[in-house]
Write a protein that holds these residues in place. Structure first.
Motif, short mmCIF file in Angstrom:
data_model
loop_
_atom_site.label_atom_id
_atom_site.label_comp_id
_atom_site.label_asym_id
_atom_site.label_seq_id
_atom_site.Cartn_x
_atom_site.Cartn_y
_atom_site.Cartn_z
N ARG A 32 38.88 37.09 33.66
CA ARG A 32 37.60 37.49 34.24
C ARG A 32 37.56 38.96 34.63
O ARG A 32 36.51 39.59 34.59
CB ARG A 32 37.28 36.62 35.46
CG ARG A 32 37.07 35.16 35.07
CD ARG A 32 37.05 34.27 36.27
NE ARG A 32 38.41 34.22 36.82
CZ ARG A 32 38.77 33.52 37.88
NH1 ARG A 32 37.88 32.85 38.53
NH2 ARG A 32 40.01 33.52 38.29
N THR A 33 38.71 39.49 35.04
CA THR A 33 38.72 40.88 35.51
C THR A 33 39.43 41.83 34.56
O THR A 33 39.20 43.03 34.61
CB THR A 33 39.44 40.98 36.87
OG1 THR A 33 40.82 40.66 36.70
CG2 THR A 33 38.79 40.09 37.90
N GLY A 34 40.30 41.28 33.73
CA GLY A 34 41.09 42.13 32.85
C GLY A 34 42.24 42.81 33.56
O GLY A 34 42.97 43.60 32.96
N MET A 35 42.41 42.52 34.84
CA MET A 35 43.48 43.15 35.62
C MET A 35 44.66 42.21 35.77
O MET A 35 44.49 41.01 35.97
CB MET A 35 42.96 43.56 37.00
CG MET A 35 41.93 44.67 36.95
SD MET A 35 41.45 45.24 38.59
CE MET A 35 42.93 46.17 39.05
N ASP A 112 42.66 39.43 44.31
CA ASP A 112 43.30 38.23 43.78
C ASP A 112 42.35 37.04 43.73
O ASP A 112 42.72 35.95 43.32
CB ASP A 112 44.56 37.88 44.57
CG ASP A 112 44.30 37.68 46.05
OD1 ASP A 112 43.19 38.02 46.52
OD2 ASP A 112 45.19 37.18 46.75
N ASP A 113 41.09 37.26 44.11
CA ASP A 113 40.06 36.22 44.06
C ASP A 113 38.86 36.77 43.27
O ASP A 113 37.91 37.28 43.87
CB ASP A 113 39.65 35.83 45.48
CG ASP A 113 38.66 34.69 45.52
OD1 ASP A 113 38.14 34.27 44.46
OD2 ASP A 113 38.37 34.21 46.64
N PRO A 114 38.91 36.70 41.94
CA PRO A 114 37.86 37.31 41.11
C PRO A 114 36.45 36.84 41.44
O PRO A 114 35.50 37.62 41.34
CB PRO A 114 38.25 36.91 39.69
CG PRO A 114 39.70 36.63 39.75
CD PRO A 114 39.96 36.09 41.13
N ASP A 115 36.29 35.59 41.84
CA ASP A 115 34.95 35.11 42.18
C ASP A 115 34.42 35.82 43.42
O ASP A 115 33.25 36.20 43.48
CB ASP A 115 34.97 33.60 42.40
CG ASP A 115 35.28 32.83 41.13
OD1 ASP A 115 34.94 33.33 40.03
OD2 ASP A 115 35.87 31.74 41.22
N ASN A 174 31.98 48.26 37.65
CA ASN A 174 30.78 48.74 36.97
C ASN A 174 30.19 47.68 36.06
O ASN A 174 28.98 47.60 35.92
CB ASN A 174 31.08 50.00 36.16
CG ASN A 174 31.04 51.24 37.03
OD1 ASN A 174 30.55 51.21 38.14
ND2 ASN A 174 31.58 52.32 36.52
N GLY A 175 31.03 46.87 35.46
CA GLY A 175 30.53 45.79 34.61
C GLY A 175 29.66 44.83 35.40
O GLY A 175 28.61 44.39 34.94
N VAL A 176 30.06 44.52 36.62
CA VAL A 176 29.27 43.62 37.46
C VAL A 176 27.99 44.32 37.89
O VAL A 176 26.91 43.73 37.89
CB VAL A 176 30.08 43.15 38.69
CG1 VAL A 176 29.20 42.34 39.63
CG2 VAL A 176 31.28 42.33 38.25
N VAL A 177 28.07 45.59 38.25
CA VAL A 177 26.89 46.33 38.69
C VAL A 177 25.87 46.41 37.55
O VAL A 177 24.68 46.18 37.74
CB VAL A 177 27.26 47.75 39.17
CG1 VAL A 177 26.02 48.60 39.38
CG2 VAL A 177 28.06 47.67 40.46
N VAL A 178 26.34 46.72 36.36
CA VAL A 178 25.43 46.90 35.23
C VAL A 178 24.73 45.60 34.85
O VAL A 178 23.56 45.61 34.48
CB VAL A 178 26.19 47.50 34.02
CG1 VAL A 178 25.34 47.45 32.76
CG2 VAL A 178 26.58 48.93 34.32
#
Length: 190
Positions: A32-35, A112-115, A174-178
Motif C-alpha cells: 500500500r505504501t511502497g515503503m 507502520d499503520d498504512p490505513d 502526495n499520491g494520497v493528496v492527489v
C-alpha cells in the motif's frame, strides 16, 4: 578435521543465508505504501532526531518554505503580508506552524499503520481544500522545505538512504493528496 571444517563452512553459510533471508523478508515493501520497515524506521528516526534538536521545527520549516516559495505565503490570510523574518513573533503563525508540525509528526509516527497514515493524509488534504488556491504542488513545496531544512540542520544524519526514504514517504503522501476526490469552488482538487 577436514570434515569438521566443511560442516562449519556449511553451517556458517546456512546461517548467513538464513540471516539474509530474514533480512530480506523483514524488509519487504508494504504494497500500500511502497515503503519497507527499514525505510519507515529511517524516516521516523530522522524526524525524531530533527524535532528533538529543533523544538520550533514547524516555524523553521514554514520560514524555509516561504523563503523558497514566497507565493505560498499569500495563501495564508492571517500572515500573507508579514515579513518572513518577523513571522516567528506572530502568535497565529506559530500556532499554525506548530499544528502542521504535529500533524506531520502524527503521520510519521503512524507509518507502520498504512490505513491510519492514509486517513491522516486524506483528512489533511480535505482540510486544505477549504482554502482557495491550495493545490497538490503546494504540498510538494512544503515537503521540499522539510527535507531541505532537515538536511541543513543535521547533514550527518541525513544520509542518502534516509533522504531516499523521505522522498518515498513524500511520494506516498502526495499520491494520497492527489487522489483526494474533493471539490474546491467547483473545481476538482487535482
Amino acid at each position: 578435521m577436514i570434515a569438521r571444517r566443511r560442516r562449519r563452512r556449511r553451517t556458517r553459510a546456512h546461517l548467513e543465508e538464513s540471516a539474509m533471508g530474514n533480512v530480506l523478508h523483514k524488509d519487504v515493501a508494504d504494497p500500500r505504501t511502497g515503503m519497507t520497515p527499514r525505510e519507515e524506521r529511517l524516516v521516523r528516526d530522522s524526524w525524531r532526531n530533527f524535532t528533538r534538536k529543533n523544538p520550533d521545527f514547524g516555524v523553521i520549516v514554514f520560514q524555509r518554505m516561504f523563503r523558497k516559495y514566497p507565493e505560498y505565503q499569500k495563501l495564508f490570510e492571517r500572515f500573507k503580508n508579514a515579513d518572513v523574518q518577523t513571522l516567528p513573533s506572530n502568535p497565529k503563525f506559530r500556532a499554525h506552524a506548530c499544528s502542521v508540525g504535529f500533524q506531520l509528526s502524527a503521520i510519521v509516527e503512524s507509518l507502520d499503520d498504512p490505513d491510519a497514515v492514509a486517513e491522516l493524509i486524506h483528512r489533511n488534504a480535505v482540510n486544505h481544500t477549504k482554502h482557495a488556491g491550495v493545490r497538490p504542488p503546494n504540498f510538494e513545496g512544503f515537503f521540499s522545505a522539510v527535507l531541505e531544512e532537515m538536511e541543513a540542520k543535521n547533514k550527518s544524519f541525513m544520509t542518502p538512504p534516509v533522504v531516499a526514504a523521505w522522498v518515498k514517504f513524500f511520494e506516498v503522501r502526495n499520491g494520497v493528496v492527489v487522489i483526494c476526490p474533493v471539490k474546491i469552488s467547483g473545481d476538482n482538487f487535482i
